[in-house]
Design an enzyme around this catalytic site. Structure first.
Site, short mmCIF file in Angstrom:
data_model
loop_
_atom_site.label_atom_id
_atom_site.label_comp_id
_atom_site.label_asym_id
_atom_site.label_seq_id
_atom_site.Cartn_x
_atom_site.Cartn_y
_atom_site.Cartn_z
N GLU A 98 0.83 -1.21 0.00
CA GLU A 98 0.00 0.00 0.00
C GLU A 98 0.86 1.26 0.00
O GLU A 98 0.43 2.32 -0.47
CB GLU A 98 -0.91 -0.02 1.23
N HIS B 75 7.51 -26.44 0.59
CA HIS B 75 6.73 -27.48 -0.08
C HIS B 75 5.54 -26.88 -0.82
O HIS B 75 4.56 -27.55 -1.08
CB HIS B 75 6.28 -28.52 0.95
N LYS C 285 -13.19 2.81 -1.28
CA LYS C 285 -14.10 3.15 -0.18
C LYS C 285 -15.26 4.01 -0.70
O LYS C 285 -16.42 3.78 -0.37
CB LYS C 285 -13.35 3.91 0.92
O1 PA5 Z 1 -3.14 1.81 5.81
C1 PA5 Z 1 -4.21 2.34 5.59
O2 PA5 Z 1 -4.37 3.57 5.65
C2 PA5 Z 1 -5.46 1.52 5.28
O3 PA5 Z 1 -5.16 0.18 5.04
C3 PA5 Z 1 -6.44 1.60 6.44
O4 PA5 Z 1 -5.83 1.12 7.61
C4 PA5 Z 1 -7.71 0.82 6.17
O5 PA5 Z 1 -8.30 1.23 4.97
C5 PA5 Z 1 -8.72 1.03 7.31
O6 PA5 Z 1 -8.99 2.40 7.45
P1 PA5 Z 1 -9.54 2.99 8.79
O7 PA5 Z 1 -8.54 2.75 9.87
O8 PA5 Z 1 -9.72 4.44 8.51
O9 PA5 Z 1 -10.82 2.30 9.07
#
Ligand code: PA5
Length: 447
Positions: free
Chosen positions: A292, A321, A435
């Site tokens: 990410e 494996h 989202k």
């Molecule tokens: O790293 C990130 O920003 C995302 O993976 C969020 O953690 C994830 O989308 C969840 O978002 P939130 O903590 O706002 O619910």
């Protein structure tokens, strides 16, 4: 820093002479590192690398200690609701510091410390089965969302709140603790309106860098983990990453070689492979952090670039494996990062038997730990002999200090890698798009 880093097998001189990085890169990368460091320092001052200051949080630790002590003995189960960066850290902490079978132990074998279940997905069957298994009267629910509005987490919250109220009525609020933005978002509003205990996610720290904030530390406190040592380990990694000399800075080298492997050797796949079941969830946590943070459409000048490695989690020896055949003989498009844990090497002696044939005579008198360690060395050597790049991180043991160090090491390396890849490692526009489209699909007002 107690973590040892070995990058020998990234270079063609240590491999088959053909594949791998050119060792002359050491000099050019050393020279370029001064600029990278200066940029990270500049952006740290501007507030971008806020996670690097998480080693020092005495105020939060004091509050967590008092709050944790006030709850001792009241709950048998902790249920975390969260997704992505709001879930993966807690899972990694549980797996590493309490072991994969923690939730299967009875209360006596847990010394009265609760179990921990993390509900990430909104698969209705998983949610139903989890709530059926847990006793609401003895469960504390930690709802975690930095934004406070993620559909998955908020939908879970509504279901779980009803589940609690059906069991304990108005006392449901005493079974809830919220971790979210200090000011904004629906969850913060709920915490205020219903006077639910709440902890802050510091605004400058993204979800995948938040395991050492209240996001990870609230579950850690409830599970009686050593929060002070987690943070001390993280601080040790920060100190080590301040080394101005590239050769002495393991996080910087890790990031630089991963980027070089992709840009000059087309190694687009970055595997992390701990030889420990307790680090299986850690590999999942790394996967999100690396993917990410570095997978981006735009470079930092706003040009379309479509950058990023594909992280893969594996566990040794299990994946020998499964995936290792591909790693050794498939395309030359991977780097493997081994994580070796030293203190398990002498554990679990393998007994002998009178009837054992000569083909098994090599096993008795050895340990399972030695077998696991031999498998790591054998796999690394097999990769090396076939011209496959690998690095190794070695830790003495898996405790809170070493885990904090390991987590911060990878977070810092990700921050450095962002500069090498020339992308913003702290945003996630692709996730945000998903989202927004979910809100739209579900008919949320304003979308
Ligand atoms: O790293 C990130 O920003 C995302 O993976 C969020 O953690 C994830 O989308 C969840 O978002 P939130 O903590 O706002 O619910």
């Amino acid at each position: 820093m107690t973590l040892r880093f070995d990058d020998r097998y990234m270079f063609r001189t240590a491999l088959d002479g053909v594949h791998g990085l050119d060792p002359r890169l050491h000099d050019s990368m050393r020279e370029r590192f001064a600029d990278i460091r200066a940029e990270v320092a500049r952006r740290t001052t501007a507030g971008d690398y806020g996670f690097m200051r998480l080693g020092a949080q005495s105020g939060l630790v004091r509050r967590l200690n008092q709050w944790g002590a006030s709850l001792r003995g009241r709950f048998d189960h902790v249920l975390v609701l969260g997704i992505g960066g709001s879930a993966l850290g807690a899972k990694a902490l549980l797996n590493a510091l309490k072991g994969p079978a923690w939730n299967e132990r009875n209360a006596a074998r847990r010394d009265g410390v609760p179990t921990l279940t993390v509900l990430e997905n909104v698969d209705p069957v998983t949610v139903h089965d989890t709530l059926e298994r847990l006793e609401p009267r003895r469960t504390l629910v930690n709802v975690i969302s930095k934004s406070g509005g993620t559909a998955e987490t908020l939908a879970q919250y509504l279901i779980v709140r009803r589940w609690l109220e059906d069991a304990v009525g108005d006392a449901a609020r005493e079974h809830l603790v919220i971790t979210t933005d200090p000011e904004k978002g629906a969850l913060r509003a709920i915490a205020r309106a219903d006077e639910i205990t709440a902890f802050d996610v510091p605004p400058g720290i993204g979800g995948r860098y938040s395991v050492l904030t209240a996001v990870g530390l609230v579950p850690a406190t409830l599970l009686d983990m050593d929060v002070v040592q987690l943070l001390a380990g993280a601080e040790a990694a920060v100190k080590a990453a301040e080394a101005p000399d590239f050769s002495a800075n393991a996080a910087a080298r890790y990031a630089a070689w991963q980027w070089q492997a992709q840009s000059s050797r087309a190694a687009n796949v970055h595997v992390v492979m701990p030889y420990s079941d307790r680090l299986k969830e850690f590999a999942e946590w790394y996967r999100q952090l690396w993917a990410e943070s570095l997978g981006k459409k735009l470079d930092r000048a706003g040009r379309e670039a479509h950058r990023g490695p594909t992280p893969v989690g594996a566990v040794g020896a299990t994946d020998q494996h499964s995936q290792v055949q591909l790693f050794i003989e498939g395309p030359f498009d991977k780097t493997i990062t081994f994580i070796r844990v030293l203190d398990t090497v002498n554990l679990q002696p393998i007994p002998s038997r009178a009837t054992l044939g000569p083909e098994l005579a090599y096993l008795p008198g050895k340990t399972l730990g030695a077998l696991l360690d031999a498998e790591l060395h054998a796999t690394r050597e097999a990769l090396r002999s076939q011209g496959r790049m690998s690095m190794t991180l070695e830790i003495d043991t898996i405790d809170a200090h070493h885990l904090g160090e390991l987590m911060m090491f990878f977070q810092i390396a990700t921050g450095y890698a962002g500069v090498w890849y020339d992308v913003d490692p702290f945003d996630q526009p692709g996730v945000e798009l998903g989202k927004v489209l979910t809100f739209k699909a579900m008919g949320r007002e304003g979308y």
